[in-house]
Motif scaffolding. Sequence first.
Motif, PDB file in Angstrom:
ATOM      1  N   ASN A 136       0.605  -1.376   0.129  1.00  0.00           N
ATOM      2  CA  ASN A 136      -0.020   0.248  -0.338  1.00  0.00           C
ATOM      3  C   ASN A 136       0.874   1.100  -0.227  1.00  0.00           C
ATOM      4  N   ASN A 137       2.375   1.288  -0.082  1.00  0.00           N
ATOM      5  CA  ASN A 137       3.302   2.058  -0.728  1.00  0.00           C
ATOM      6  C   ASN A 137       3.264   3.261   1.617  1.00  0.00           C
ATOM      7  N   GLN A 138       2.829   2.444   2.438  1.00  0.00           N
ATOM      8  CA  GLN A 138       3.546   2.337   4.066  1.00  0.00           C
ATOM      9  C   GLN A 138       4.342   2.923   4.835  1.00  0.00           C
ATOM     10  N   THR A 139       5.324   2.037   3.594  1.00  0.00           N
ATOM     11  CA  THR A 139       6.648   2.122   4.835  1.00  0.00           C
ATOM     12  C   THR A 139       7.006   2.757   4.515  1.00  0.00           C
ATOM     13  N   TYR A 140       7.434   3.788   4.184  1.00  0.00           N
ATOM     14  CA  TYR A 140       8.308   5.099   5.217  1.00  0.00           C
ATOM     15  C   TYR A 140       7.410   5.765   6.184  1.00  0.00           C
ATOM     16  N   GLU A 141       5.838   5.973   6.222  1.00  0.00           N
ATOM     17  CA  GLU A 141       5.018   6.655   6.894  1.00  0.00           C
ATOM     18  C   GLU A 141       5.092   4.969   8.101  1.00  0.00           C
ATOM     19  N   ILE A 142       5.306   4.296   7.958  1.00  0.00           N
ATOM     20  CA  ILE A 142       4.807   2.856   9.433  1.00  0.00           C
ATOM     21  C   ILE A 142       6.627   3.479   9.796  1.00  0.00           C
ATOM     22  N   LEU A 143       7.389   3.346   8.864  1.00  0.00           N
ATOM     23  CA  LEU A 143       8.821   3.948   9.496  1.00  0.00           C
ATOM     24  C   LEU A 143       9.042   4.630  10.180  1.00  0.00           C
ATOM     25  N   GLN A 144       8.520   5.702   9.873  1.00  0.00           N
ATOM     26  CA  GLN A 144       8.543   7.256  10.615  1.00  0.00           C
ATOM     27  C   GLN A 144       7.891   7.602  11.773  1.00  0.00           C
ATOM     28  N   ASN A 145       6.346   6.420  12.193  1.00  0.00           N
ATOM     29  CA  ASN A 145       5.599   6.385  13.169  1.00  0.00           C
ATOM     30  C   ASN A 145       5.889   6.026  14.100  1.00  0.00           C
ATOM     31  N   GLN A 146       6.875   4.692  13.960  1.00  0.00           N
ATOM     32  CA  GLN A 146       7.835   3.880  14.875  1.00  0.00           C
ATOM     33  C   GLN A 146       9.174   4.341  15.476  1.00  0.00           C
ATOM     34  N   LEU A 147       9.551   5.138  14.218  1.00  0.00           N
ATOM     35  CA  LEU A 147      10.869   5.681  14.973  1.00  0.00           C
ATOM     36  C   LEU A 147       9.869   6.821  15.484  1.00  0.00           C
ATOM     37  N   GLN A 148       8.997   7.692  15.496  1.00  0.00           N
ATOM     38  CA  GLN A 148       8.405   9.057  16.258  1.00  0.00           C
ATOM     39  C   GLN A 148       8.207   8.426  17.074  1.00  0.00           C
ATOM     40  N   LYS A 149       7.281   7.505  17.636  1.00  0.00           N
ATOM     41  CA  LYS A 149       6.347   7.184  18.719  1.00  0.00           C
ATOM     42  C   LYS A 149       7.655   6.555  20.014  1.00  0.00           C
ATOM     43  N   GLY A 150       8.604   5.281  19.110  1.00  0.00           N
ATOM     44  CA  GLY A 150       9.291   4.753  20.059  1.00  0.00           C
ATOM     45  C   GLY A 150      10.462   5.360  20.564  1.00  0.00           C
ATOM     46  N   LEU A 151      11.314   6.438  20.085  1.00  0.00           N
ATOM     47  CA  LEU A 151      11.904   7.352  20.548  1.00  0.00           C
ATOM     48  C   LEU A 151      11.419   8.773  21.609  1.00  0.00           C
ATOM     49  N   LYS A 152      10.217   8.707  20.952  1.00  0.00           N
ATOM     50  CA  LYS A 152       9.784   9.562  21.860  1.00  0.00           C
ATOM     51  C   LYS A 152      10.310   9.959  23.288  1.00  0.00           C
ATOM     52  N   ASP A 153      11.209  11.806  23.059  1.00  0.00           N
ATOM     53  CA  ASP A 153      12.004  11.902  24.728  1.00  0.00           C
ATOM     54  C   ASP A 153      13.134  11.187  24.923  1.00  0.00           C
ATOM     55  N   ILE A 154      13.701  10.338  23.751  1.00  0.00           N
ATOM     56  CA  ILE A 154      14.818  10.229  24.497  1.00  0.00           C
ATOM     57  C   ILE A 154      15.743  10.759  24.101  1.00  0.00           C
ATOM     58  N   SER A 155      17.015  11.327  24.943  1.00  0.00           N
ATOM     59  CA  SER A 155      17.706  12.358  24.688  1.00  0.00           C
ATOM     60  C   SER A 155      18.945  11.857  23.364  1.00  0.00           C
ATOM     61  N   ALA A 156      19.681  13.232  23.179  1.00  0.00           N
ATOM     62  CA  ALA A 156      20.381  12.621  21.444  1.00  0.00           C
ATOM     63  C   ALA A 156      21.870  11.925  22.592  1.00  0.00           C
ATOM     64  N   GLN A 157      22.242  11.865  23.960  1.00  0.00           N
ATOM     65  CA  GLN A 157      22.853  10.701  24.106  1.00  0.00           C
ATOM     66  C   GLN A 157      22.902   9.974  24.437  1.00  0.00           C
ATOM     67  N   ASP A 158      21.407   9.275  25.110  1.00  0.00           N
ATOM     68  CA  ASP A 158      20.838   8.061  24.958  1.00  0.00           C
ATOM     69  C   ASP A 158      21.139   7.192  23.413  1.00  0.00           C
ATOM     70  N   VAL A 159      20.260   8.145  22.295  1.00  0.00           N
ATOM     71  CA  VAL A 159      20.865   7.638  21.666  1.00  0.00           C
ATOM     72  C   VAL A 159      21.869   6.608  20.809  1.00  0.00           C
ATOM     73  N   GLU A 160      22.338   7.192  21.482  1.00  0.00           N
ATOM     74  CA  GLU A 160      23.963   6.788  21.140  1.00  0.00           C
ATOM     75  C   GLU A 160      24.428   5.843  21.449  1.00  0.00           C
ATOM     76  N   ASN A 161      23.392   4.874  22.550  1.00  0.00           N
ATOM     77  CA  ASN A 161      23.354   3.532  23.243  1.00  0.00           C
ATOM     78  C   ASN A 161      22.382   2.911  22.590  1.00  0.00           C
ATOM     79  N   ILE A 162      21.313   2.856  20.975  1.00  0.00           N
ATOM     80  CA  ILE A 162      20.201   2.279  20.564  1.00  0.00           C
ATOM     81  C   ILE A 162      20.895   2.433  19.361  1.00  0.00           C
ATOM     82  N   VAL A 163      20.534   1.232  18.477  1.00  0.00           N
ATOM     83  CA  VAL A 163      21.111   0.570  17.112  1.00  0.00           C
ATOM     84  C   VAL A 163      19.704   0.143  16.865  1.00  0.00           C
ATOM     85  N   ILE A 164      19.822   0.696  15.211  1.00  0.00           N
ATOM     86  CA  ILE A 164      18.421   0.869  14.731  1.00  0.00           C
ATOM     87  C   ILE A 164      18.375  -0.784  13.971  1.00  0.00           C
ATOM     88  N   ALA A 165      17.756  -1.626  14.602  1.00  0.00           N
ATOM     89  CA  ALA A 165      17.252  -2.656  12.998  1.00  0.00           C
ATOM     90  C   ALA A 165      16.147  -2.769  12.421  1.00  0.00           C
TER      91      ALA A 165
END
Length: 259
Positions: A136-165
Amino acid sequence: MRKPMIAGNWKMHLNSAEAAKLAAAIKNGLDPNLKHDVLLAPSFTNLEVVRKETASSPILLSAQNMCWEEKGAFTGEVSGSQLKDAGCDYVIIGHSERRKIFLESDEVLNKKLKAAFKFSLKAIFCIGETLEERENNQTYEILQNQLQKGLKDISAQDVENIVIAYEPVWAIGTGKTATPQQAQESHIFIRKELSKMFGEGEASKIRILYGGSVKAENIDELMSQPDIDGALVGGESLKAEKFLRVIHYQSAVNNEKIQ
Ligand code: PGA
């Protein structure tokens, strides 16, 4: 610049003797000059044997899930502090099987990520679209949503401890791998989104792994894509010889990245 990572997700497989044997075979087969990260994610019950088996090696230990609470009346759950105590370096958060079968929401995953950092665990945070969403051509929308909600309020310092799969759900355990080009396109999109959220400098440091039917036969081509920084491997990580081939991939692109 980004150190590649090859991670094995053993899911709900192996008893303790089998896990110890596989961990030992992987450890013994590692090239001592290997420059990138190798990580194993056994079941909770096998963390201890794998930790012992890999103690004198650079292999990183990861759990496959955790609770967002530290302790208390949460029957059947395991906390970040318990994982740290068990010797874990990482925890996988948001695997599509957790999202789909165990109905874990973006909000819950966000709480789990924050709890992981509280206990000094690093996280492999999984995102990816289903086949229907891709069609349905929603790939980017889904990825954006999962990133925005999953990483909400996570600091730039903490994001260095994340590996995205990035794991397209339709490619997990199906034998259907995304083409290296499809994966690369999604990885570029993910990195752009991370830039918007955390700035270009931070985003350029975050490793993005590809997952979904990664095999000894396709790893070289996947790792030859500039934005694929490693792999999260399920089925193929249960076979020592095959997984060792995945770990020792051949790629000019990714070998250059760590110099
Ligand atoms: P697979 O699983 O390699 O068996 O497709 C990958 C994963 O679920 O992480």
